[in-house]
Design a protein around this motif. Structure first.
Motif, PDB file in Angstrom:
ATOM      1  N   ARG A 247      51.000  58.326  41.881  1.00 32.44           N
ATOM      2  CA  ARG A 247      50.896  57.175  42.772  1.00 32.44           C
ATOM      3  C   ARG A 247      50.229  57.536  44.091  1.00 32.44           C
ATOM      4  NH1 ARG A 247      57.242  56.548  44.602  1.00 32.44           N
ATOM      5  NH2 ARG A 247      57.229  58.220  46.154  1.00 32.44           N
ATOM      6  N   HIS A 249      49.630  55.300  47.910  1.00 29.57           N
ATOM      7  CA  HIS A 249      49.877  54.057  48.648  1.00 29.57           C
ATOM      8  C   HIS A 249      48.571  53.585  49.258  1.00 29.57           C
ATOM      9  CE1 HIS A 249      54.235  54.169  48.271  1.00 29.57           C
ATOM     10  NE2 HIS A 249      54.169  55.462  48.514  1.00 29.57           N
ATOM     11  N   GLY A 250      48.186  52.360  48.904  1.00 31.97           N
ATOM     12  CA  GLY A 250      47.002  51.761  49.501  1.00 31.97           C
ATOM     13  C   GLY A 250      47.385  50.750  50.555  1.00 31.97           C
ATOM     14  N   GLU A 252      47.248  47.597  50.482  1.00 32.68           N
ATOM     15  CA  GLU A 252      47.844  46.368  49.947  1.00 32.68           C
ATOM     16  C   GLU A 252      48.825  46.624  48.804  1.00 32.68           C
ATOM     17  OE1 GLU A 252      44.648  43.857  48.837  1.00 32.68           O
ATOM     18  OE2 GLU A 252      43.959  43.513  50.887  1.00 32.68           O
ATOM     19  N   TRP A 254      50.054  49.730  45.596  1.00 40.50           N
ATOM     20  CA  TRP A 254      50.032  51.071  45.019  1.00 40.50           C
ATOM     21  C   TRP A 254      48.814  51.239  44.119  1.00 40.50           C
ATOM     22  CZ3 TRP A 254      55.293  53.328  43.044  1.00 40.50           C
ATOM     23  CH2 TRP A 254      56.210  53.369  44.106  1.00 40.50           C
ATOM     24  N   CYS A 255      48.367  52.490  44.021  1.00 43.73           N
ATOM     25  CA  CYS A 255      47.323  52.867  43.072  1.00 43.73           C
ATOM     26  C   CYS A 255      47.857  53.989  42.184  1.00 43.73           C
ATOM     27  CB  CYS A 255      46.067  53.363  43.793  1.00 43.73           C
ATOM     28  SG  CYS A 255      45.251  52.109  44.806  1.00 43.73           S
ATOM     29  N   ARG A 311      43.045  42.115  34.809  1.00 41.40           N
ATOM     30  CA  ARG A 311      43.946  41.574  35.826  1.00 41.40           C
ATOM     31  C   ARG A 311      45.068  40.814  35.120  1.00 41.40           C
ATOM     32  NH1 ARG A 311      42.049  40.728  41.161  1.00 41.40           N
ATOM     33  NH2 ARG A 311      43.033  38.675  41.255  1.00 41.40           N
ATOM     34  N   SER A 320      46.055  45.322  38.258  1.00 30.93           N
ATOM     35  CA  SER A 320      44.637  45.329  37.905  1.00 30.93           C
ATOM     36  C   SER A 320      44.208  46.723  37.489  1.00 30.93           C
ATOM     37  CB  SER A 320      43.788  44.841  39.081  1.00 30.93           C
ATOM     38  OG  SER A 320      43.973  45.671  40.210  1.00 30.93           O
ATOM     39  N   THR A 326      41.547  53.345  37.590  1.00 35.13           N
ATOM     40  CA  THR A 326      42.620  53.196  38.577  1.00 35.13           C
ATOM     41  C   THR A 326      43.427  51.934  38.278  1.00 35.13           C
ATOM     42  OG1 THR A 326      41.354  54.327  40.292  1.00 35.13           O
ATOM     43  CG2 THR A 326      43.157  52.911  41.019  1.00 35.13           C
ATOM     44  N   ARG A 328      45.942  49.361  39.922  1.00 32.89           N
ATOM     45  CA  ARG A 328      46.418  48.907  41.230  1.00 32.89           C
ATOM     46  C   ARG A 328      47.512  47.867  41.049  1.00 32.89           C
ATOM     47  NH1 ARG A 328      40.986  50.035  42.107  1.00 32.89           N
ATOM     48  NH2 ARG A 328      40.588  51.269  43.987  1.00 32.89           N
ATOM     49  N   ALA A 330      49.841  45.166  43.473  1.00 30.92           N
ATOM     50  CA  ALA A 330      50.018  44.542  44.779  1.00 30.92           C
ATOM     51  C   ALA A 330      50.733  43.224  44.585  1.00 30.92           C
ATOM     52  CB  ALA A 330      48.664  44.329  45.455  1.00 30.92           C
TER      53      ALA A 330
END
Length: 338
Positions: A247, A249-250, A252, A254-255, A311, A320, A326, A328, A330
């Motif tokens: 993981r 943290h981005g 908006e 998690w990635c 998505r 997504s 990757t 993501r 959010a």
């Protein structure tokens, strides 16, 4: 020679089950006592050995039956004879038809946790037995649960911040607790809803003797729960380690490194995404294993394998997948009203 106490043989299983819990509490303990035979035996047996930190008793009155208030007062009277403080916790909330038992159960634990924190108790004890565990496993099997659900009730689990719930009698048959009450001539209440076949548990109680005759009794169902819990613990530990490693943290959400995630067994991937959804979601949402499986097995993993974008939304979280692999997560944007 002094005659043997006829109740001694009935006390042994309960005393042995309670000893490690009471001795290791390190502070006040709250006993959840409804007034039925199981919780009545819990209160009496715990009082006989009470920890130095003290015992407290609480009865949750859901107000679902005309006799519930009187039964709560009766528990208070019996607690008083044992020198135990007693409180009645009242559930005042709208009732919703078919969901009433589930809502009452959630309210019971919420009220017990609040009261425990109010009296400084870090541990709440309930009197669930092996018979209750067998019913829980059957209900979850019918509902299509995975290993986590088939693990049934845990002997101990967090109840709220700073409060744990323990079930010291989970390995004991209900018959042991009923026999304890008989040996000590303890009066107890009988909940008529236990035989009301409008409720799933009552219908299962009617079926259990038939299943027992085919070899699927409470002992085997409880053993299934133990085995499922053991496997679930191992899978969850692996998933937690994978999630920490993958993981990021981005701004908006998690990635996750999807390509590395896809190399894990499907059982681990499911648990990683489940935990990530819980962490990102802005509010709790109902969980359905089938929906998680559709997201992970039918959508995310194929998208990662084919290198295409995806998505999907689940539990209020937008998931997504990018062409780079990757994943993501959010919070999903609010729906627009047309």
């Amino acid at each position: 020679m002094t005659p043997a106490d006829p109740s001694a043989s009935r006390d042994g299983p309960l005393a042995r089950a309670l000893a490690p819990v009471l001795d290791g509490a390190g502070g006040p303990i709250l006993l959840a006592v409804s007034g039925g035979p199981d919780s009545t035996a819990l209160m009496h047996a715990a009082a006989a050995r009470g920890p130095a930190g003290g015992l407290f008793v609480a009865t949750v009155d859901h107000g679902l039956r005309a006799d519930s208030a009187a039964e709560a007062r009766a528990v208070g009277a019996r607690a008083g004879t044992l020198g135990l403080p007693h409180a009645v916790l009242t559930w005042d909330a709208p009732r919703r038809g078919s969901r009433v038992q589930a809502e009452a159960r959630a309210a019971r634990y919420r009220l017990l946790a609040l009261h425990a924190r109010g009296i400084g108790a870090g541990l709440v004890l309930t009197a669930h037995t092996r018979d209750d565990q067998a019913e829980t496993v059957l209900l979850r099997l019918i509902a299509g649960s995975g290993p986590g659900g088939l693990a049934g009730m845990r002997p101990e689990r967090p109840l709220a911040e700073g409060v744990r719930l323990a079930r010291p009698f989970l390995a004991l048959p209900k018959a042991d607790l009923v026999a304890y009450c008989a040996a000590h001539t303890l009066p107890f209440a009988t909940d008529p809803s236990n035989a009301d076949e409008r409720f799933a548990r009552a219908r299962l109680r009617r079926l259990l003797p038939l299943l027992e005759s085919e070899g699927l009794g409470a002992v085997r169902l409880a053993r299934l729960a133990t085995r499922a819990a053991r496997d679930e613990a191992a899978l969850s530990a692996r998933a937690a380690a994978v999630l920490i490693n993958l993981r990021r943290h981005g701004p908006e959400g998690w990635c996750l490194d999807g390509r590395r995630l896809a190399r894990e067994p499907e059982a681990v991937v499911l648990r990683v995404l489940d935990a990530a959804l819980d962490a990102v979601a802005e509010s709790p949402a109902p969980k359905r294993l089938e929906r998680l499986e559709r997201l992970v097995l039918d959508a995310v993993l194929p998208a990662l394998g084919e290198g295409r974008a995806l998505r999907r939304t689940l539990r209020g979280v937008l998931v997504s997948v990018g062409p780079s692999g990757t994943v993501r997560l959010a919070p999903a944007p609010p729906r627009r009203d047309d």
